[in-house]
Design an enzyme around this catalytic site. Sequence first.
Site, PDB file in Angstrom:
ATOM      1  CG  HIS A   1      -1.692  -1.059   1.612  1.00 44.88           C
ATOM      2  ND1 HIS A   1      -3.049  -1.043   1.406  1.00 44.88           N
ATOM      3  CD2 HIS A   1      -1.416  -2.266   2.175  1.00 44.88           C
ATOM      4  CE1 HIS A   1      -3.579  -2.189   1.827  1.00 44.88           C
ATOM      5  NE2 HIS A   1      -2.609  -2.946   2.296  1.00 44.88           N
TER       6      HIS A   1
ATOM      7  CD  GLU B   1      -1.039   1.381   4.322  1.00 44.63           C
ATOM      8  OE1 GLU B   1      -0.657   2.110   3.374  1.00 44.63           O
ATOM      9  OE2 GLU B   1      -2.220   1.066   4.506  1.00 44.63           O
TER      10      GLU B   1
ATOM     11  CG  HIS C   1      -5.206  -1.628  -1.077  1.00 46.43           C
ATOM     12  ND1 HIS C   1      -5.473  -0.576  -0.246  1.00 46.43           N
ATOM     13  CD2 HIS C   1      -6.224  -2.514  -0.895  1.00 46.43           C
ATOM     14  CE1 HIS C   1      -6.614  -0.813   0.413  1.00 46.43           C
ATOM     15  NE2 HIS C   1      -7.085  -1.980   0.032  1.00 46.43           N
TER      16      HIS C   1
ATOM     17  CG  ASP D   1      -3.074   1.850  -1.800  1.00 48.39           C
ATOM     18  OD1 ASP D   1      -4.239   1.591  -2.161  1.00 48.39           O
ATOM     19  OD2 ASP D   1      -2.566   1.392  -0.764  1.00 48.39           O
TER      20      ASP D   1
END
Length: 305
Positions: free
Chosen positions: A56, A138, A174, A184
């Site tokens: 992400h 992330e 994602h 993303d």
Amino acid sequence: MPIKTKPLQIKSLKNMTLKNSSFKIVDDWIKNVKQVKSPYYNDRPTSEPISLLVIHNISLPPNQYGGPYVEQLFTGKLDPNEHAYFADIYQLQVSSHLFIRRNGEIIQFVPFNKRAWHAGKSKFEGKENCNDFSIGIELEGCDTDDFTEVQYQQLANLTILLQQTYPIKNITGHSDIAPDRKTDPGPCFDWNYYQALLTQQTQINAMVNQINLIKEELENLTLWQPSPPAAEAFLSEQPFALDTMQPHEWLQWIFIPRMQALIDAKAELPKFALHPYFEEAFKQQDIDANYLLTLIKQLDDLSVN
Ligand SMILES: [Zn+2]
């Protein structure tokens, strides 16, 4: 706009020595990285192996870096008054297992055996609810900025560590598992570079592993020496220093240290073919070198892959 990225197919790497990373996973937490426990997780469904990695990007406020707000969001502490954007999102109950900042700092929010809430409604190869069977990473970033070199390095190191620990079969974005809702990690995420780093690191790990096996076998054969040959022996200009060293001495005192130096320097590793020389050389010695020769052949093969 959904981004087309090819999910990567990566074989899991078992029993390899991780050379360039000091990371270690103990009880589903990475040692030596910042831990910030999120309340946003629950149990994975029983008997659901962790088979997917989801990449992400996130930045708060959008496109701004370095602040404490992602940590605050993932721990339910974001102040809705601090930025207009936050009022819309502060009540979201979201988290990810890992967050990699622009400077490479890694933060873990949820232990890997638990389900973090990063993917939302999602589907991978027909299977829904990717949170059940995935680990979410992330990257601090957005869809319009390149990610940093140190982020790619950390991501590749973490990926290999996770592959060694969990039965991860695929890596995806994602946007690939929620194409109607998510963009993303975005078009600036360089999947080819990431794949190249993984391939390179995988080769290095395999080589290190193989060299360790060769060292062990030299020890078994009592050919591993406690002290080096005389300094003049190192001045040889012959291949394999064959005029000044025994074959096994060359392995121990020239070849292995050179490989280690290249690996430490993250330099490109050479292609080589050691087996033909050693096969001939060991014929003239009274040692049972069959297994050692097999290991050397396997090392040759790794160098050309
Ligand atoms: Zn996302």
